[in-house]
Design a protein around this motif. Structure first.
Motif, mmCIF file in Angstrom:
data_model
loop_
_atom_site.group_PDB
_atom_site.id
_atom_site.type_symbol
_atom_site.label_atom_id
_atom_site.label_comp_id
_atom_site.label_asym_id
_atom_site.label_seq_id
_atom_site.Cartn_x
_atom_site.Cartn_y
_atom_site.Cartn_z
ATOM 1 N N GLY A 276 3.064 36.833 -21.521
ATOM 2 C CA GLY A 276 1.959 36.536 -20.623
ATOM 3 C C GLY A 276 2.360 36.360 -19.178
ATOM 4 N N LEU A 277 3.478 36.973 -18.781
ATOM 5 C CA LEU A 277 3.969 36.767 -17.417
ATOM 6 C C LEU A 277 3.017 37.328 -16.373
ATOM 7 C CD1 LEU A 277 7.792 37.543 -17.794
ATOM 8 C CD2 LEU A 277 6.630 35.345 -17.905
ATOM 9 N N ALA A 278 2.372 38.451 -16.692
ATOM 10 C CA ALA A 278 1.480 39.061 -15.711
ATOM 11 C C ALA A 278 0.282 38.173 -15.391
ATOM 12 C CB ALA A 278 1.007 40.427 -16.219
ATOM 13 N N GLU A 279 -0.118 37.333 -16.359
ATOM 14 C CA GLU A 279 -1.282 36.464 -16.161
ATOM 15 C C GLU A 279 -0.904 35.037 -15.769
ATOM 16 O OE1 GLU A 279 -0.916 38.197 -19.208
ATOM 17 O OE2 GLU A 279 -1.986 39.908 -18.347
ATOM 18 N N ALA A 280 0.395 34.759 -15.622
ATOM 19 C CA ALA A 280 0.831 33.391 -15.346
ATOM 20 C C ALA A 280 0.335 32.924 -13.978
ATOM 21 C CB ALA A 280 2.350 33.290 -15.408
ATOM 22 N N PRO A 281 -0.267 31.728 -13.906
ATOM 23 C CA PRO A 281 -0.678 31.191 -12.604
ATOM 24 C C PRO A 281 0.532 30.678 -11.833
ATOM 25 C CG PRO A 281 -1.075 29.569 -14.315
ATOM 26 C CD PRO A 281 -0.589 30.816 -15.012
ATOM 27 N N PRO A 282 0.390 30.383 -10.561
ATOM 28 C CA PRO A 282 1.498 29.782 -9.812
ATOM 29 C C PRO A 282 1.943 28.472 -10.448
ATOM 30 C CG PRO A 282 -0.223 30.516 -8.321
ATOM 31 C CD PRO A 282 -0.784 30.629 -9.705
ATOM 32 N N VAL A 283 3.209 28.121 -10.225
ATOM 33 C CA VAL A 283 3.700 26.847 -10.740
ATOM 34 C C VAL A 283 2.906 25.700 -10.122
ATOM 35 C CG1 VAL A 283 5.514 26.733 -8.969
ATOM 36 C CG2 VAL A 283 5.769 25.431 -11.076
ATOM 37 N N TYR A 284 2.645 24.669 -10.934
ATOM 38 C CA TYR A 284 1.875 23.514 -10.470
ATOM 39 C C TYR A 284 2.797 22.298 -10.349
ATOM 40 C CZ TYR A 284 -1.238 19.487 -10.549
ATOM 41 O OH TYR A 284 -1.866 18.296 -10.247
ATOM 42 N N PHE A 285 2.706 21.620 -9.203
ATOM 43 C CA PHE A 285 3.400 20.352 -8.996
ATOM 44 C C PHE A 285 2.351 19.268 -8.779
ATOM 45 C CE2 PHE A 285 6.647 23.405 -7.776
ATOM 46 C CZ PHE A 285 7.807 22.858 -8.314
ATOM 47 N N ARG A 307 15.961 18.842 -11.008
ATOM 48 C CA ARG A 307 17.025 18.991 -10.009
ATOM 49 C C ARG A 307 18.083 19.960 -10.518
ATOM 50 N NH1 ARG A 307 21.997 16.829 -9.185
ATOM 51 N NH2 ARG A 307 21.739 15.306 -10.863
ATOM 52 N N ARG A 308 18.439 20.906 -9.670
ATOM 53 C CA ARG A 308 19.530 21.873 -9.950
ATOM 54 C C ARG A 308 19.388 22.458 -11.358
ATOM 55 N NH1 ARG A 308 25.491 21.619 -10.777
ATOM 56 N NH2 ARG A 308 26.323 23.451 -9.740
ATOM 57 N N SER A 309 18.237 23.048 -11.593
ATOM 58 C CA SER A 309 17.940 23.624 -12.910
ATOM 59 C C SER A 309 17.209 24.945 -12.750
ATOM 60 C CB SER A 309 17.082 22.655 -13.736
ATOM 61 O OG SER A 309 17.795 21.460 -14.022
ATOM 62 N N VAL A 310 17.218 25.734 -13.829
ATOM 63 C CA VAL A 310 16.459 26.983 -13.894
ATOM 64 C C VAL A 310 15.398 26.805 -14.975
ATOM 65 C CG1 VAL A 310 16.527 29.474 -14.300
ATOM 66 C CG2 VAL A 310 18.452 28.331 -13.149
ATOM 67 N N VAL A 311 14.141 26.911 -14.564
ATOM 68 C CA VAL A 311 13.000 26.654 -15.454
ATOM 69 C C VAL A 311 12.204 27.947 -15.604
ATOM 70 C CG1 VAL A 311 10.888 25.309 -15.766
ATOM 71 C CG2 VAL A 311 12.923 24.231 -14.758
ATOM 72 N N PHE A 312 12.073 28.420 -16.831
ATOM 73 C CA PHE A 312 11.382 29.677 -17.132
ATOM 74 C C PHE A 312 9.870 29.442 -17.207
ATOM 75 C CE2 PHE A 312 15.682 30.693 -17.992
ATOM 76 C CZ PHE A 312 15.812 32.078 -18.079
ATOM 77 N N PRO A 313 9.066 30.495 -17.423
ATOM 78 C CA PRO A 313 7.605 30.352 -17.384
ATOM 79 C C PRO A 313 7.042 29.416 -18.456
ATOM 80 C CG PRO A 313 8.216 32.652 -17.119
ATOM 81 C CD PRO A 313 9.463 31.916 -17.488
#
Length: 391
Positions: A276-285, A307-313
């Motif tokens: 579902g990457l094509a439909e993913a909304p922007p990241v929310y904070f 902090r200092r991490s890689v977070v996938f969809p």
């Protein structure tokens, strides 16, 4: 580039990556927050104008095949462009399948013979790097080489876990050693080979009759260096080997650098329809959500600290939660009050309220779908198999 075909070696399981390859080959592992490992070599091939590509797959290929499909994200679905999966066809048991990299090419000589190219690229699909192959091919043809292989100068140790080449001033490979005890140079083979077609066909046929390991790197290459014309092409940009799991983790931490060598992820193509990457909304904070020195992919919701991490969809980090120095794959949920440090979480993991994961000086690696119960404490180096419940 119609007088060339590429064969991508993407079929093996490596124990060095543990639970991350429990359900998929290394080439299908997520990388860099948005991609799969194989996306990099396929992007390189597409941008280099290579029109015919065969992917040699074997170990649990479903994830890889679902991701790549017919190659549409890399424009391999036109009238002159072709991407084919080339699974083994000899034998009925896994032990009867590809015996090694040379045997994999040998079993698929029909793919080469059908297209009758001038040269054949043989590439690993397990490494992450960005490269235009056209200068390599041009050098190979200018030198009228039997084989041109790519090396990178890297600081190496003894014993060495890579193939090492000694290259003369004119670019000729003088000596080649696979995983030597004492390396004679710092030129590491990147498993990027450009063969003259007739030479490759002759060598894999001979290897099928006389080989012991049935691998290109330790049987065919030493033979060609001694008796043929082998040249070395020097590559000086970022390249990641990704094994063992600590190298996979370190490669992600290098992506967070502002300076220093790392692999560029600009223009890397992937299958956006998957996950579902094509439909993913922007990241929310949220108002309390914060991320520093991190990569956070679309679809994620951050209510706590990263902090200092890689977070996938589609990852959810709840309030009063802290994730540090970690790699978190798609659709993980880290509940309120949890603490995660120096960990790799495969897809769909759940970390319960108040749970603590701290890899210390090592790493905690959770397989797909692991559930860590509320209040559980995991410390030190460990791996948890997929779909387990811990605590």
């Amino acid at each position: 580039m119609r007088d060339l075909v590429a064969m991508v070696l993407a079929g093996g399981r490596t124990d060095a990556l543990g639970v991350l390859t429990e359900k998929r080959p290394q080439s299908a592992i997520p990388f860099g927050g948005m991609f799969r490992v194989i996306d990099f070599v396929l992007t390189n091939l597409a941008e280099s104008g290579v029109e015919k590509v065969g992917i040699l797959s074997q170990y649990k290929p479903l994830s890889l095949m679902d991701h790549v499909g017919i190659g549409r994200p890399w424009d391999y679905n036109g009238r002159t462009r072709e991407l084919s999966f080339l699974p083994p066809y000899q034998g009925s048991k896994e032990i009867d399948w590809y015996k090694g990299t040379a045997d994999a090419v040998y079993q698929n000589l029909h793919f080469i013979e059908r297209h009758k190219p001038k040269d054949v690229l043989v590439l690993s699909g397990d490494h992450v790097y960005r490269m235009d192959y056209r200068p390599l091919i041009a050098m190979h043809r200018e030198k009228k080489a039997d084989l041109t292989m790519v090396f990178k100068p890297i600081e190496v140790s003894s014993p060495c876990r890579f193939g090492i080449g000694v290259v003369g001033k004119n670019g000729r490979v003088l000596r080649y050693f696979e995983k030597p005890e004492v390396p004679e140079s710092n030129l590491v083979s990147l498993t990027i080979y450009c063969f003259r077609r007739e030479v490759l066909e002759e060598q894999v046929k001979e290897n099928a009759r006389t080989g012991k390991t049935f691998h290109i790197y330790d049987e065919i290459i030493p033979q060609l260096v001694q008796h043929g014309k082998v040249y070395g092409f020097i590559f000086r940009r970022g390249w990641e080997y990704l094994r063992p799991v600590s190298a996979f983790y370190d490669a992600h931490m290098r992506l967070l650098r502002v300076r220093g060598e790392k692999v560029s992820m600009e223009r890397v193509r992937t299958n956006l329809e998957e996950e579902g990457l094509a439909e993913a909304p922007p990241v929310y904070f949220s108002s309390g959500g914060v991320a520093t020195r991190s990569l956070v992919a679309p679809g994620s919701m951050i209510f706590g600290g990263v902090r200092r991490s890689v977070v996938f969809p589609y990852v959810r980090v709840e309030e009063d939660t802290f994730v540090a120095e970690s790699v978190v794959f798609h659709r993980c949920h880290i509940a309120r009050g949890a603490r995660v440090r120096r960990a790799i979480l495969d897809k769909g993991c759940f970390i319960g309220e108040g749970a603590v994961l701290d890899g210390g000086d090592g790493l905690i690696v959770l397989g797909k779908g692991v559930k860590v119960m509320d209040g559980a404490v995991l410390k030190g180096t460990m791996e948890i198999l997929p779909d387990r419940v811990v605590g």
